[in-house]
Design an enzyme around this catalytic site. Structure first.
Site, PDB file in Angstrom:
ATOM      1  N   CYS A  14     -24.940  -8.841  -1.588  1.00 19.29           N
ATOM      2  CA  CYS A  14     -24.134  -8.653  -3.615  1.00 19.29           C
ATOM      3  C   CYS A  14     -24.825  -9.465  -4.080  1.00 19.29           C
ATOM      4  O   CYS A  14     -25.988  -9.881  -3.920  1.00 19.29           O
ATOM      5  CB  CYS A  14     -22.786  -9.635  -3.999  1.00 19.29           C
ATOM      6  SG  CYS A  14     -21.306  -9.316  -2.710  1.00 19.29           S
ATOM      7  N   ARG A  17     -28.330  -4.369  -5.220  1.00 17.09           N
ATOM      8  CA  ARG A  17     -28.073  -4.889  -3.543  1.00 17.09           C
ATOM      9  C   ARG A  17     -26.923  -4.881  -3.842  1.00 17.09           C
ATOM     10  O   ARG A  17     -25.807  -5.820  -2.889  1.00 17.09           O
ATOM     11  CB  ARG A  17     -27.864  -6.702  -4.543  1.00 17.09           C
ATOM     12  CG  ARG A  17     -29.614  -7.331  -4.799  1.00 17.09           C
ATOM     13  CD  ARG A  17     -29.522  -8.533  -5.761  1.00 17.09           C
ATOM     14  NE  ARG A  17     -29.577  -9.264  -4.792  1.00 17.09           N
ATOM     15  CZ  ARG A  17     -29.689 -10.452  -3.497  1.00 17.09           C
ATOM     16  NH1 ARG A  17     -31.068  -9.901  -3.695  1.00 17.09           N
ATOM     17  NH2 ARG A  17     -28.990 -11.438  -2.866  1.00 17.09           N
ATOM     18  N   TRP A  38     -21.467  -5.512  -3.122  1.00 18.98           N
ATOM     19  CA  TRP A  38     -21.244  -5.332  -0.923  1.00 18.98           C
ATOM     20  C   TRP A  38     -20.372  -5.594  -0.475  1.00 18.98           C
ATOM     21  O   TRP A  38     -20.026  -6.750   0.199  1.00 18.98           O
ATOM     22  CB  TRP A  38     -22.881  -4.843  -0.696  1.00 18.98           C
ATOM     23  CG  TRP A  38     -22.794  -4.218   0.449  1.00 18.98           C
ATOM     24  CD1 TRP A  38     -23.162  -2.694   0.429  1.00 18.98           C
ATOM     25  CD2 TRP A  38     -23.076  -4.480   1.497  1.00 18.98           C
ATOM     26  NE1 TRP A  38     -23.516  -2.394   2.267  1.00 18.98           N
ATOM     27  CE2 TRP A  38     -23.303  -2.960   2.423  1.00 18.98           C
ATOM     28  CE3 TRP A  38     -23.456  -5.556   1.953  1.00 18.98           C
ATOM     29  CZ2 TRP A  38     -23.096  -3.469   3.946  1.00 18.98           C
ATOM     30  CZ3 TRP A  38     -23.296  -5.813   4.011  1.00 18.98           C
ATOM     31  CH2 TRP A  38     -23.565  -4.579   4.718  1.00 18.98           C
ATOM     32  N   ASN A  88     -21.583 -14.224  -3.349  1.00 16.53           N
ATOM     33  CA  ASN A  88     -22.589 -13.482  -3.020  1.00 16.53           C
ATOM     34  C   ASN A  88     -22.420 -14.843  -1.699  1.00 16.53           C
ATOM     35  O   ASN A  88     -23.115 -15.475  -1.408  1.00 16.53           O
ATOM     36  CB  ASN A  88     -23.728 -13.649  -3.579  1.00 16.53           C
ATOM     37  CG  ASN A  88     -25.052 -12.532  -2.714  1.00 16.53           C
ATOM     38  OD1 ASN A  88     -24.573 -12.424  -1.526  1.00 16.53           O
ATOM     39  ND2 ASN A  88     -26.199 -13.042  -2.965  1.00 16.53           N
ATOM     40  N   GLY A  89     -22.191 -13.641  -0.445  1.00 17.63           N
ATOM     41  CA  GLY A  89     -22.584 -14.408   0.966  1.00 17.63           C
ATOM     42  C   GLY A  89     -20.976 -13.823   1.524  1.00 17.63           C
ATOM     43  O   GLY A  89     -20.085 -13.173   0.980  1.00 17.63           O
ATOM     44  N   GLU A 106     -40.380   4.429  11.521  1.00  7.87           N
ATOM     45  CA  GLU A 106     -40.616   4.995  10.393  1.00  7.87           C
ATOM     46  C   GLU A 106     -40.046   5.560   9.308  1.00  7.87           C
ATOM     47  O   GLU A 106     -39.333   5.964   8.779  1.00  7.87           O
ATOM     48  CB  GLU A 106     -41.475   3.577   9.664  1.00  7.87           C
ATOM     49  CG  GLU A 106     -41.413   4.068   7.744  1.00  7.87           C
ATOM     50  CD  GLU A 106     -40.209   2.843   7.469  1.00  7.87           C
ATOM     51  OE1 GLU A 106     -39.394   2.739   7.967  1.00  7.87           O
ATOM     52  OE2 GLU A 106     -40.060   2.968   5.994  1.00  7.87           O
ATOM     53  N   LYS A 166     -36.383   6.778   7.134  1.00  9.23           N
ATOM     54  CA  LYS A 166     -36.546   7.251   5.542  1.00  9.23           C
ATOM     55  C   LYS A 166     -35.220   8.301   5.828  1.00  9.23           C
ATOM     56  O   LYS A 166     -34.686   8.180   4.658  1.00  9.23           O
ATOM     57  CB  LYS A 166     -38.121   7.485   5.132  1.00  9.23           C
ATOM     58  CG  LYS A 166     -38.961   6.416   4.941  1.00  9.23           C
ATOM     59  CD  LYS A 166     -38.354   5.535   3.278  1.00  9.23           C
ATOM     60  CE  LYS A 166     -37.556   4.038   3.823  1.00  9.23           C
ATOM     61  NZ  LYS A 166     -38.182   3.563   4.682  1.00  9.23           N
ATOM     62  N   GLU A 208     -31.895   7.356   5.985  1.00  6.80           N
ATOM     63  CA  GLU A 208     -31.000   6.266   4.889  1.00  6.80           C
ATOM     64  C   GLU A 208     -30.703   7.491   3.626  1.00  6.80           C
ATOM     65  O   GLU A 208     -30.151   7.310   2.585  1.00  6.80           O
ATOM     66  CB  GLU A 208     -32.046   6.114   4.592  1.00  6.80           C
ATOM     67  CG  GLU A 208     -32.833   4.278   5.689  1.00  6.80           C
ATOM     68  CD  GLU A 208     -33.437   3.399   4.425  1.00  6.80           C
ATOM     69  OE1 GLU A 208     -34.923   3.839   4.277  1.00  6.80           O
ATOM     70  OE2 GLU A 208     -32.691   2.305   4.655  1.00  6.80           O
ATOM     71  N   HIS A 239     -38.417  13.191  28.877  1.00  7.59           N
ATOM     72  CA  HIS A 239     -37.622  12.290  29.746  1.00  7.59           C
ATOM     73  C   HIS A 239     -36.091  12.365  29.495  1.00  7.59           C
ATOM     74  O   HIS A 239     -35.738  11.761  29.900  1.00  7.59           O
ATOM     75  CB  HIS A 239     -38.527  10.915  30.159  1.00  7.59           C
ATOM     76  CG  HIS A 239     -39.998  10.743  31.064  1.00  7.59           C
ATOM     77  ND1 HIS A 239     -39.798  10.613  32.476  1.00  7.59           N
ATOM     78  CD2 HIS A 239     -40.869  10.685  29.849  1.00  7.59           C
ATOM     79  CE1 HIS A 239     -41.583  11.272  32.060  1.00  7.59           C
ATOM     80  NE2 HIS A 239     -41.730  10.376  31.410  1.00  7.59           N
ATOM     81  N   LYS A 266     -29.748  -3.539  -0.054  1.00  8.65           N
ATOM     82  CA  LYS A 266     -31.177  -2.934   0.017  1.00  8.65           C
ATOM     83  C   LYS A 266     -31.893  -4.249   0.420  1.00  8.65           C
ATOM     84  O   LYS A 266     -32.495  -4.534   1.405  1.00  8.65           O
ATOM     85  CB  LYS A 266     -31.581  -3.796  -1.123  1.00  8.65           C
ATOM     86  CG  LYS A 266     -33.359  -4.472  -1.156  1.00  8.65           C
ATOM     87  CD  LYS A 266     -33.769  -2.864  -1.977  1.00  8.65           C
ATOM     88  CE  LYS A 266     -35.120  -3.573  -1.563  1.00  8.65           C
ATOM     89  NZ  LYS A 266     -36.511  -2.042  -0.643  1.00  8.65           N
TER      90      LYS A 266
HETATM   91  O1  M6R Z   1     -35.474  -7.475   2.741  1.00 11.62           O
HETATM   92  P1  M6R Z   1     -35.812  -7.241   4.466  1.00 11.62           P
HETATM   93  O2  M6R Z   1     -37.298  -6.199   4.915  1.00 11.62           O
HETATM   94  O3  M6R Z   1     -35.508  -8.375   5.568  1.00 11.62           O
HETATM   95  O4  M6R Z   1     -34.823  -6.183   4.773  1.00 11.62           O
HETATM   96  C1  M6R Z   1     -34.549  -5.220   6.269  1.00 11.62           C
HETATM   97  C2  M6R Z   1     -33.965  -4.015   6.251  1.00 11.62           C
HETATM   98  O5  M6R Z   1     -32.807  -3.473   5.832  1.00 11.62           O
HETATM   99  C3  M6R Z   1     -34.553  -3.039   5.629  1.00 11.62           C
HETATM  100  O6  M6R Z   1     -36.255  -3.167   5.554  1.00 11.62           O
HETATM  101  C4  M6R Z   1     -33.799  -1.565   5.549  1.00 11.62           C
HETATM  102  O7  M6R Z   1     -34.247  -1.027   6.952  1.00 11.62           O
HETATM  103  C5  M6R Z   1     -34.775  -1.193   4.501  1.00 11.62           C
HETATM  104  N1  M6R Z   1     -32.913   0.280   3.792  1.00 11.62           N
HETATM  105  C6  M6R Z   1     -35.074   0.271   4.954  1.00 11.62           C
HETATM  106  O8  M6R Z   1     -35.303   0.866   4.145  1.00 11.62           O
END
Ligand code: M6R
Length: 657
Positions: A2, A32, A82, A108-109, A532, A536, A539, A555, A652
């Site tokens: 959060c 966040r 969140w 937050n936490g 990656e 993307k 996500e 395989h 994030k």
């Molecule tokens: O802040 P961080 O790099 O530690 O975050 C790690 C992942 O949560 C972050 O890379 C996540 O996979 C992103 N949404 C990627 O786009």
């Protein structure tokens, strides 16, 4: 995860209230979490705390507040959620209020012992109204106040009782003051004149000042108007130093782009330059100097515009002996020579960056590298020795899985360093061997873009640095700072060339955006980039996409391929090119639609689409190949009309395990 924001001050501007400041700050923190939000404020006229909380996006909350302005308030706390404990409803949104209505908190936490505390407080007569773990904090503070403690003491004693991870802001009606408590998630303070701001990260603060104070774990900041006092949980007063942040506020704005993600993709050539330009030194026979990138360009022009940079580079730095300088890194020659292994720990995109950096390290230093997911490593029986070098990679520096894994390694006396984007973040405190900042600037889009490519670059610089320190000369003798830097200075321009083909990528996206599944395939150092690229797409477009090593297809996963399956290949003109082409043939034979991203003109028939990108050294190629995949995912998501900057269910950075 959060985001929280608080303000107490003396606002001069007519019609601006603490609620405006906090709402504005929450906008910068919205990445966040975005399933609900709320603000509690002290109403100067009625002398009570009032609050509004709403499920859904922050606009729902600002719409509510727009109906009740002008407000007369100069202290407020806000939250963007969140959800972890309790559904994202209006009731469960923060702030949470005690029984008297005099205390409001945002958190937050996670409070791990909330059930025990809640039951104890219920027995004492406290009434709970939400399903959250956080509400217990408000009642606990109230309980101490009922027992004669001051607000500050009540917050301090409550903090000692809480278990878990918490960044808390508590607002008190009696004293019109705010207490900010940190144990785990980040909290940053800033003061300008009589105004004091506190937030989960620096992005809402840089609008007011670049001088910030990072709270450490077990610290409490207590403030009202311009008076700020910081103590430990034990009540000991401490003087904190301010840190100057080099982020500029305009970088946290969309600047004419449709989405933050798009803007951040476009920023990459500049951010890459920021990340390496001050870190490469040359010796002029007298002393080490920072290589001036502009000087290379000037020489090129003087030599004639047709000369390429490599010629001018040789003119300027022939035999100068380039060195990598990583400010703040405390890794010594002995650390490197005695190291038994190098272990990278990360999550998500940062994990994929680590995988690509593994290839770079092995090529450049000849040292074996292990890469682990933060979430898995912590619970493995992985042997750790004090000679091991652990590198945590995290954009936010707050990812609980990554940080907890590093804590495990640190407890076994391993050497810890980190690559992060956020100054003063939690990971920096864990890094006893220093921090390499990515200098990507604020990344607001939830999908990582510029943070990822600058992580790759920093990993490369670390590999060169380790090679210099150790004197190891692996089989790739040619991969030294001098030779790599020649290609590196060209990289921002090559990235720009890829951005120029954005329209082509959009046209290709139009052909595929209705697909339900994608395969992304690559080999060697491009395999992590396939992962990656697939992440993307998943996500932001919610299309299922799988990254896979191209050679592994046969395989098993090849069974998935039919005429409906687009398969995106990362093809490079290197020693694996012919092998990858064989893999393409295998897919073609099963009717798959093939998109190839290639740094040369491959001789293959039957490609559905070819995305041509500039050539560079193999060790730098992950940086270039990432860009078309980001743009492709972006356009597919835009065509599907998804929420690109704030994709569903994501946050994030994830500060809970
Ligand atoms: O802040 P961080 O790099 O530690 O975050 C790690 C992942 O949560 C972050 O890379 C996540 O996979 C992103 N949404 C990627 O786009």
């Amino acid at each position: 995860m959060c985001g929280i924001m608080g303000f107490s001050g003396n606002l001069k501007k007519e019609q601006e209230s603490s609620v405006d400041v906090v709402l504005n700050g929450l906008k910068s923190l919205e990445y966040r979490g975005y399933d609900s939000s709320g603000i509690a404020y002290y109403d100067n006229d009625d002398r009570v705390i009032k609050y509004i909380k709403k499920s859904g996006k922050l606009t729902n909350l600002s719409n509510e507040f727009s109906c009740i302005t002008p407000l007369n308030s100069d202290a407020a706390i806000g939250h963007i959620r969140w959800a972890t404990h309790g559904r994202p409803t209006d009731e469960n949104a923060h702030p949470h209020i005690d029984c008297t209505g005099d205390i409001a908190i945002v958190h937050n936490g996670i409070i791990e012992n909330y059930v025990v505390l809640k039951n104890k407080l219920i027995k004492k007569g406290h009434k709970f109204t939400t399903e959250t773990d956080s509400e217990v904090i408000a009642h606990l503070i109230e309980d101490y106040i009922n027992n004669g403690k001051s607000f500050y003491e009540a917050v301090r004693l409550s903090s000692l009782e809480l278990l878990g991870a918490f960044a808390i802001l508590a607002l008190n009606a009696g004293e019109k003051s705010i207490a900010a408590v940190k144990f785990g998630p980040p909290l940053v303070l800033a003061q300008k004149d009589n105004n004091i701001y506190v937030a989960s990260d620096i992005s809402p603060l840089i609008e007011y000042t670049n001088d910030v104070i990072y709270l450490k774990n077990s610290e409490i900041a207590y403030f009202h108007y311009g008076n700020l006092e910081i103590t430990t949980f034990k009540g000991k007063k401490i003087n904190k130093t301010t840190t100057k942040i080099d982020w500029d506020a305009s970088r946290a704005a969309k600047s004419g782009f449709s989405h933050f993600m798009q803007k951040e993709i476009y920023e990459q050539p500049a951010r890459l330059l920021d990340a390496f330009s001050s870190r490469v030194m040359y010796n002029d026979g007298m002393k080490d100097n920072v290589v001036n990138i502009n000087k290379i360009k000037i020489q090129r022009n003087a030599l004639g515009s047709n000369e390429n940079t490599q010629n001018s580079f040789n003119e300027v730095f022939a035999g100068a002996g380039l060195k990598i300088s990583l400010e703040g890194l405390k890794l010594t020659k002995n650390d490197v020579l005695n190291s038994s292994k190098i272990v990278f720990i990360a999550c998500g995109s940062s994990y994929y960056a680590s995988l690509a950096i593994k290839y770079m390290m092995e090529m450049i230093c000849g040292l074996p590298v292990i890469v682990g997911y933060g979430s898995e490593f912590r619970y493995e029986n992985f042997p750790v020795s004090q000679n091991d070098i652990f590198v945590g990679i995290s954009q936010s520096g707050e990812t609980a899985d990554t940080n907890s894994a590093l804590e495990v390694a640190k407890a076994k006396r391993a050497k810890i360093l980190s690559i992060t984007n956020v100054p003063g973040s939690q990971i920096t405190g864990l890094s006893n061997k220093g921090v390499i900042y990515t200098h990507a600037g604020p990344e607001i889009g939830v999908a990582s873009t510029k943070a990822f490519t600058t992580q790759l670059l920093c990993g490369l610089l670390l590999a060169l640095y380790i090679r210099e320190k150790s004197g190891f000369i692996p089989q790739y003798r040619w991969f030294n700072s001098q030779n790599i830097f020649k290609d590196l200075v060209e990289l921002p321009k090559k990235m720009e060339k890829i951005l120029f083909i954005d329209e082509t990528l959009k046209d290709i996206a139009k052909k595929y955006y209705k697909s339900s599944n994608f395969l992304y395939l690559g080999r060697g150092i491009l395999y992590p980039i396939a992962l990656e690229g697939a992440l993307k797409l998943k996500e932001i477009s919610y299309i299922h996409a799988e990254g896979y090593p191209a050679g592994e297809m046969k395989h098993g996963p090849i069974a998935l391929v039919d005429e409906n399956m687009p398969v995106l290949f990362l093809l490079s003109n290197n020693m694996l090119a012919s092998k990858t082409i064989s893999n393409i043939e295998e897919i073609k034979a099963r009717g798959g639609r093939i998109i190839a991203v290639a740094d040369y003109e491959p001789e293959i028939d039957g490609l559905s689409d070819l995305i041509r990108i500039p050539e560079t050294l193999e060790v730098l190629s992950p940086i270039l190949y990432t860009l078309p995949l980001q743009l492709f995912a972006y356009h597919i998501a835009a065509l599907k009309g998804t929420d690109i900057d704030q994709p569903r269910n994501l946050a994030k950075s994830v500060t809970v395990e």
